[in-house]
Design a protein around this motif. Structure first.
Motif, PDB file in Angstrom:
ATOM      1  N   PRO A 193       0.847  -1.202   0.000  1.00 29.04           N
ATOM      2  CA  PRO A 193       0.000   0.000   0.000  1.00 29.04           C
ATOM      3  C   PRO A 193       0.879   1.247   0.000  1.00 29.04           C
ATOM      4  N   SER A 194       0.355   2.348  -0.514  1.00 27.99           N
ATOM      5  CA  SER A 194       1.183   3.533  -0.761  1.00 27.99           C
ATOM      6  C   SER A 194       1.992   3.970   0.457  1.00 27.99           C
ATOM      7  N   GLY A 195       1.353   4.001   1.625  1.00 25.45           N
ATOM      8  CA  GLY A 195       2.069   4.430   2.820  1.00 25.45           C
ATOM      9  C   GLY A 195       3.234   3.523   3.149  1.00 25.45           C
ATOM     10  N   TYR A 196       3.006   2.221   3.077  1.00 22.23           N
ATOM     11  CA  TYR A 196       4.070   1.269   3.385  1.00 22.23           C
ATOM     12  C   TYR A 196       5.107   1.200   2.274  1.00 22.23           C
ATOM     13  N   ARG A 197       4.703   1.498   1.029  1.00 17.74           N
ATOM     14  CA  ARG A 197       5.691   1.560  -0.055  1.00 17.74           C
ATOM     15  C   ARG A 197       6.751   2.599   0.266  1.00 17.74           C
ATOM     16  N   ARG A 198       6.290   3.780   0.664  1.00 16.43           N
ATOM     17  CA  ARG A 198       7.239   4.861   0.950  1.00 16.43           C
ATOM     18  C   ARG A 198       8.034   4.574   2.220  1.00 16.43           C
ATOM     19  N   LEU A 199       7.359   4.053   3.225  1.00 20.04           N
ATOM     20  CA  LEU A 199       8.045   3.724   4.471  1.00 20.04           C
ATOM     21  C   LEU A 199       9.124   2.669   4.221  1.00 20.04           C
ATOM     22  N   ALA A 200       8.803   1.685   3.397  1.00 18.28           N
ATOM     23  CA  ALA A 200       9.772   0.635   3.079  1.00 18.28           C
ATOM     24  C   ALA A 200      10.956   1.201   2.302  1.00 18.28           C
ATOM     25  N   ARG A 201      10.692   2.168   1.432  1.00 17.54           N
ATOM     26  CA  ARG A 201      11.789   2.780   0.671  1.00 17.54           C
ATOM     27  C   ARG A 201      12.726   3.555   1.594  1.00 17.54           C
ATOM     28  N   PHE A 202      12.152   4.269   2.554  1.00 17.82           N
ATOM     29  CA  PHE A 202      12.997   4.969   3.527  1.00 17.82           C
ATOM     30  C   PHE A 202      13.860   3.971   4.302  1.00 17.82           C
ATOM     31  N   ARG A 203      13.236   2.890   4.745  1.00 17.25           N
ATOM     32  CA  ARG A 203      13.975   1.911   5.546  1.00 17.25           C
ATOM     33  C   ARG A 203      15.015   1.186   4.695  1.00 17.25           C
ATOM     34  N   LEU A 204      14.657   0.901   3.442  1.00 19.85           N
ATOM     35  CA  LEU A 204      15.590   0.230   2.537  1.00 19.85           C
ATOM     36  C   LEU A 204      16.819   1.102   2.294  1.00 19.85           C
ATOM     37  N   ALA A 205      16.599   2.392   2.089  1.00 19.96           N
ATOM     38  CA  ALA A 205      17.723   3.311   1.883  1.00 19.96           C
ATOM     39  C   ALA A 205      18.628   3.335   3.111  1.00 19.96           C
ATOM     40  N   VAL A 250      19.066   0.941   5.300  1.00 16.15           N
ATOM     41  CA  VAL A 250      19.808  -0.322   5.376  1.00 16.15           C
ATOM     42  C   VAL A 250      20.963  -0.315   4.381  1.00 16.15           C
ATOM     43  N   TYR A 251      20.692   0.155   3.168  1.00 13.51           N
ATOM     44  CA  TYR A 251      21.759   0.243   2.164  1.00 13.51           C
ATOM     45  C   TYR A 251      22.900   1.130   2.668  1.00 13.51           C
ATOM     46  N   LYS A 282      26.302   0.564   0.902  1.00 14.28           N
ATOM     47  CA  LYS A 282      25.824   0.700  -0.480  1.00 14.28           C
ATOM     48  C   LYS A 282      25.302   2.129  -0.667  1.00 14.28           C
ATOM     49  N   ILE A 283      26.246   3.049  -0.666  1.00 12.57           N
ATOM     50  CA  ILE A 283      25.908   4.470  -0.621  1.00 12.57           C
ATOM     51  C   ILE A 283      25.169   4.931  -1.874  1.00 12.57           C
ATOM     52  N   ALA A 284      25.635   4.506  -3.031  1.00 12.51           N
ATOM     53  CA  ALA A 284      24.994   4.939  -4.279  1.00 12.51           C
ATOM     54  C   ALA A 284      23.536   4.495  -4.327  1.00 12.51           C
TER      55      ALA A 284
END
Length: 232
Positions: free
Chosen positions: A95-107, A109-110, A115-117
């Motif tokens: 869902p849209s909210g969790y999509r964005r939240l997951a992207r923040f968390r994924l960044a 973790v990287y 994995k800076i780039a």
């Protein structure tokens, strides 16, 4: 005509009028009955569909929330690779909210994994995401700029952060500190001092940032023996 006859005629007229009205109603029902029925069904279906949509989206959010919490638990257990796969899946399909939240968390973790780039790429996309509010976009800008601090020229940092460094912006303190540090790294002492002094002049600058600004100004003075003139 006597009163009884008049009343009788009026009664008949009323009955005839009522019959005509009923006949007209029958005609209308024969002509539009299916449409009326269809409209009623559509209304019921619309209400039912709305309730189903609410249920479905709530269920999706609940499922996504469970997966997100599970991924955070995986991170806590040191299972970063597994957590990344869950965050990726949510970032693509949740869902849209969790999509964005997951992207923040994924960044995040990287970035932690070096994995800076990849992290910067995600933060830059989040910063440009019109579906986020200004605070969330600003957070993404700050995170990307922080990761670029060691390598980016001052002009790039200024382009990223200048809009956030203005009075009233909730991210101004972080933006000013990053710009001051970037200017210091670039050897632009006047600009560095200006940003650190602006931080000290802002009564809302957090105490820890204020201490760092004082430390940087002290370092600048020690390195040259005198404050630099104001610069741009």
């Amino acid at each position: 005509m006597d009163a009884g006859r008049a009343m009788s005629d009026e009664s008949i007229f009323r009955e005839v009028d009522e019959a005509i009205r009923q006949d007209q109603l029958k005609v209308l029902l024969r002509k539009y009955g299916l449409l009326v029925l269809g409209g009623a069904v559509a209304i019921v279906a619309g209400v039912g569909g709305y309730k189903f949509w609410n249920y479905w989206t709530a269920q999706q959010a609940s499922d996504a929330g469970g997966r997100f919490v599970g991924a955070v638990t995986l991170l806590r257990d040191g299972k970063n690779a597994e957590a990344i796969e869950v965050f990726k899946s949510l970032a693509d399909e949740g869902p849209s909210g969790y999509r964005r939240l997951a992207r923040f968390r994924l960044a995040a973790v990287y970035a932690k994994d070096g994995k800076i780039a990849e992290a910067i790429n995600i933060y830059d996309k989040l910063a440009a995401d019109s579906g986020l509010d200004k605070i969330q976009q600003g957070f993404a800008v700050i995170q990307a700029a922080t990761l670029r601090l060691d390598d980016a020229p001052f002009d790039e940092m200024n382009k990223r952060l200048k809009a956030l460094a203005v009075t009233g912006n909730p991210w101004r303190h972080s933006a000013r500190e990053l710009l001051g540090l970037s200017a210091y790294r670039a050897g632009n002492r006047a600009v560095a001092e200006r940003y650190f002094n602006v931080m000290l002049g802002d009564q809302q600058t957090p105490a820890n940032m204020r201490r760092r600004a004082e430390m940087m100004l002290s370092l600048l003075v020690q390195s040259t023996g005198a404050p630099a003139p104001a610069g741009n």
